[in-house]
Design a protein around this motif. Structure first.
Motif, PDB file in Angstrom:
ATOM      1  N   LEU A 193      -9.356   7.911   1.308  1.00  0.00           N
ATOM      2  CA  LEU A 193      -9.434   8.962   0.409  1.00  0.00           C
ATOM      3  C   LEU A 193      -8.212   9.089  -0.342  1.00  0.00           C
ATOM      4  O   LEU A 193      -8.098   9.754  -1.281  1.00  0.00           O
ATOM      5  CB  LEU A 193      -9.437  10.283   1.017  1.00  0.00           C
ATOM      6  N   GLY A 194      -6.852   8.248   0.229  1.00  0.00           N
ATOM      7  CA  GLY A 194      -5.896   8.123  -0.640  1.00  0.00           C
ATOM      8  C   GLY A 194      -6.142   7.607  -1.993  1.00  0.00           C
ATOM      9  O   GLY A 194      -5.189   7.616  -2.745  1.00  0.00           O
ATOM     10  N   HIS A 195      -7.003   6.905  -2.102  1.00  0.00           N
ATOM     11  CA  HIS A 195      -7.328   6.471  -3.316  1.00  0.00           C
ATOM     12  C   HIS A 195      -7.921   7.259  -4.519  1.00  0.00           C
ATOM     13  O   HIS A 195      -7.631   6.997  -5.749  1.00  0.00           O
ATOM     14  CB  HIS A 195      -8.211   5.031  -3.265  1.00  0.00           C
ATOM     15  N   LEU A 196      -8.561   8.302  -3.991  1.00  0.00           N
ATOM     16  CA  LEU A 196      -9.056   9.412  -5.050  1.00  0.00           C
ATOM     17  C   LEU A 196      -7.964  10.549  -5.029  1.00  0.00           C
ATOM     18  O   LEU A 196      -7.834  10.844  -6.180  1.00  0.00           O
ATOM     19  CB  LEU A 196     -10.300   9.975  -4.108  1.00  0.00           C
ATOM     20  N   LEU A 197      -7.111  10.804  -4.058  1.00  0.00           N
ATOM     21  CA  LEU A 197      -6.169  11.875  -4.010  1.00  0.00           C
ATOM     22  C   LEU A 197      -4.802  11.394  -3.669  1.00  0.00           C
ATOM     23  O   LEU A 197      -4.455  11.216  -2.650  1.00  0.00           O
ATOM     24  CB  LEU A 197      -6.681  12.858  -3.118  1.00  0.00           C
ATOM     25  N   ASP A 198      -4.199  10.746  -4.669  1.00  0.00           N
ATOM     26  CA  ASP A 198      -2.787  10.198  -4.635  1.00  0.00           C
ATOM     27  C   ASP A 198      -2.002  10.969  -4.155  1.00  0.00           C
ATOM     28  O   ASP A 198      -0.728  10.516  -3.731  1.00  0.00           O
ATOM     29  CB  ASP A 198      -2.542   9.482  -6.007  1.00  0.00           C
ATOM     30  N   GLY A 199      -2.005  12.393  -3.913  1.00  0.00           N
ATOM     31  CA  GLY A 199      -0.820  13.205  -3.459  1.00  0.00           C
ATOM     32  C   GLY A 199      -1.193  13.605  -2.023  1.00  0.00           C
ATOM     33  O   GLY A 199      -0.209  14.223  -1.640  1.00  0.00           O
ATOM     34  N   MET A 200      -2.191  12.757  -1.380  1.00  0.00           N
ATOM     35  CA  MET A 200      -2.170  13.107   0.099  1.00  0.00           C
ATOM     36  C   MET A 200      -1.276  12.512   0.776  1.00  0.00           C
ATOM     37  O   MET A 200      -0.444  11.574   0.324  1.00  0.00           O
ATOM     38  CB  MET A 200      -3.556  12.574   0.526  1.00  0.00           C
ATOM     39  N   ALA A 201      -0.991  13.001   2.036  1.00  0.00           N
ATOM     40  CA  ALA A 201       0.153  12.005   3.034  1.00  0.00           C
ATOM     41  C   ALA A 201      -0.553  10.659   3.388  1.00  0.00           C
ATOM     42  O   ALA A 201      -1.713  10.881   3.397  1.00  0.00           O
ATOM     43  CB  ALA A 201       0.546  13.135   4.038  1.00  0.00           C
ATOM     44  N   PRO A 202       0.369  10.169   3.857  1.00  0.00           N
ATOM     45  CA  PRO A 202      -0.158   8.624   4.301  1.00  0.00           C
ATOM     46  C   PRO A 202      -0.968   8.853   5.371  1.00  0.00           C
ATOM     47  O   PRO A 202      -0.939   9.789   6.179  1.00  0.00           O
ATOM     48  CB  PRO A 202       1.101   7.672   4.422  1.00  0.00           C
ATOM     49  N   PRO A 203      -1.979   8.029   5.801  1.00  0.00           N
ATOM     50  CA  PRO A 203      -2.850   8.138   6.906  1.00  0.00           C
ATOM     51  C   PRO A 203      -2.030   8.219   8.452  1.00  0.00           C
ATOM     52  O   PRO A 203      -0.889   7.802   8.277  1.00  0.00           O
ATOM     53  CB  PRO A 203      -3.353   6.846   7.030  1.00  0.00           C
ATOM     54  N   PRO A 204      -2.297   9.005   9.301  1.00  0.00           N
ATOM     55  CA  PRO A 204      -1.636   9.270  10.650  1.00  0.00           C
ATOM     56  C   PRO A 204      -1.250   7.839  11.105  1.00  0.00           C
ATOM     57  O   PRO A 204      -1.853   6.937  11.284  1.00  0.00           O
ATOM     58  CB  PRO A 204      -2.804   9.712  11.351  1.00  0.00           C
ATOM     59  N   GLY A 205       0.204   7.788  11.794  1.00  0.00           N
ATOM     60  CA  GLY A 205       0.508   6.608  12.403  1.00  0.00           C
ATOM     61  C   GLY A 205       1.066   5.489  11.382  1.00  0.00           C
ATOM     62  O   GLY A 205       1.334   4.269  11.692  1.00  0.00           O
ATOM     63  N   ARG A 206       0.752   5.896   9.975  1.00  0.00           N
ATOM     64  CA  ARG A 206       1.238   4.707   9.280  1.00  0.00           C
ATOM     65  C   ARG A 206       2.351   5.023   8.252  1.00  0.00           C
ATOM     66  O   ARG A 206       2.538   6.304   7.931  1.00  0.00           O
ATOM     67  CB  ARG A 206      -0.087   4.464   8.217  1.00  0.00           C
ATOM     68  N   ASP A 207       3.051   4.147   7.673  1.00  0.00           N
ATOM     69  CA  ASP A 207       4.162   4.510   6.702  1.00  0.00           C
ATOM     70  C   ASP A 207       3.530   4.538   5.508  1.00  0.00           C
ATOM     71  O   ASP A 207       2.621   4.023   4.979  1.00  0.00           O
ATOM     72  CB  ASP A 207       5.190   3.242   6.869  1.00  0.00           C
ATOM     73  N   ALA A 208       4.185   5.329   4.364  1.00  0.00           N
ATOM     74  CA  ALA A 208       3.712   5.651   3.128  1.00  0.00           C
ATOM     75  C   ALA A 208       3.409   4.187   2.522  1.00  0.00           C
ATOM     76  O   ALA A 208       2.585   4.134   1.707  1.00  0.00           O
ATOM     77  CB  ALA A 208       4.634   6.465   2.512  1.00  0.00           C
ATOM     78  N   GLY A 209       3.949   3.350   2.829  1.00  0.00           N
ATOM     79  CA  GLY A 209       4.010   2.250   1.886  1.00  0.00           C
ATOM     80  C   GLY A 209       3.121   1.192   2.560  1.00  0.00           C
ATOM     81  O   GLY A 209       2.878   0.075   1.923  1.00  0.00           O
ATOM     82  N   HIS A 210       2.300   1.360   3.640  1.00  0.00           N
ATOM     83  CA  HIS A 210       1.673   0.465   4.414  1.00  0.00           C
ATOM     84  C   HIS A 210       0.205   0.646   3.623  1.00  0.00           C
ATOM     85  O   HIS A 210      -0.296   1.728   3.472  1.00  0.00           O
ATOM     86  CB  HIS A 210       1.424   0.715   5.736  1.00  0.00           C
ATOM     87  N   ASP A 211      -0.388  -0.556   3.408  1.00  0.00           N
ATOM     88  CA  ASP A 211      -1.851  -0.589   2.756  1.00  0.00           C
ATOM     89  C   ASP A 211      -2.807  -0.494   3.909  1.00  0.00           C
ATOM     90  O   ASP A 211      -2.585  -1.144   5.071  1.00  0.00           O
ATOM     91  CB  ASP A 211      -2.318  -1.687   2.103  1.00  0.00           C
TER      92      ASP A 211
END
Length: 211
Positions: A193-211
């Motif tokens: 859903l981060g691709h739809l809503l780019d203001g979301m926090a990164p997935p749990p346990g992942r760094d913001a820059g991790h795909d």
């Protein structure tokens, strides 16, 4: 004066701290039972019994089971929106459905509003009005996470997916989703859903820059 008279009909508890008001106990009991059983199967008798009060007090405070349902959904939804940063809303909603609160109020999730609605699908006007109001509130917050021109559509799509996931896991019990690890499901959904809503926090346990 009215509240004092109403509380006089409550069933006194033994060996416990001063009880919450009758209204608060009824709301808490109804929230739990609606989430566990849905609108139709959560009876007035059972709600009153869990709250430790006479049935007459439920009608005195709320007028009807339908009105109580609407207030429970509105209160639980407002509480979740008030206490959750917008960028964490998707993750919080997911965890409240995938790992709902335990009987003592613990657990990964804190609000049972969407679970209540999921359990109550098909109950008629009592649910449709609550769904509309609650859905509008959640969609408005989610839309604020996107800078795109079609942010409203994106928010509705995200909310529709969350509700669908809840239905498949909580109500239908589809495998393997029903037994999947809640945090792994949350990670996958939030990442997508981060691709739809780019203001979301990164997935749990992942760094913001991790795909």
């Amino acid at each position: 004066m009215v509240a004092r008279e109403a509380d006089a009909g409550a069933v006194p508890s033994q060996g416990t701290p001063p009880a919450r008001s009758t209204r608060e106990r009824l709301l808490a009991a109804a929230s739990g039972l609606f989430a566990e059983r849905g609108y139709e199967r959560a009876t007035v008798r059972d709600i009153a019994a869990r709250a430790g009060v006479n049935q007459a007090l439920l009608f005195r405070h709320f007028g009807s089971k339908r009105a109580l349902f609407g207030e429970v959904v509105a209160r639980d939804g407002a509480e979740q929106l008030r206490n959750t940063p917008p960028e964490r809303l998707v993750e919080t909603v997911l965890m409240s459905m995938l790992a709902p609160p335990t009987a003592d109020g613990g657990g990964a999730g804190s609000s049972r509003s969407l679970e209540t609605l999921l359990r109550s699908v098909g109950a008629g006007d009592e649910v449709s009005a609550a769904v509309t109001a609650l859905g509008d509130d959640y969609a408005r917050v989610l839309a604020g996470l996107s800078g795109a021109d079609d942010s409203g559509v994106r928010a509705d799509l995200a909310l529709a997916w969350l509700v669908g996931i809840g239905l498949m896991r909580v109500v239908v019990g589809t495998q393997p989703l029903a037994d999947a690890d809640a945090r792994e499901v949350s990670r996958l959904v939030v990442g997508t859903l981060g691709h739809l809503l780019d203001g979301m926090a990164p997935p749990p346990g992942r760094d913001a820059g991790h795909d």
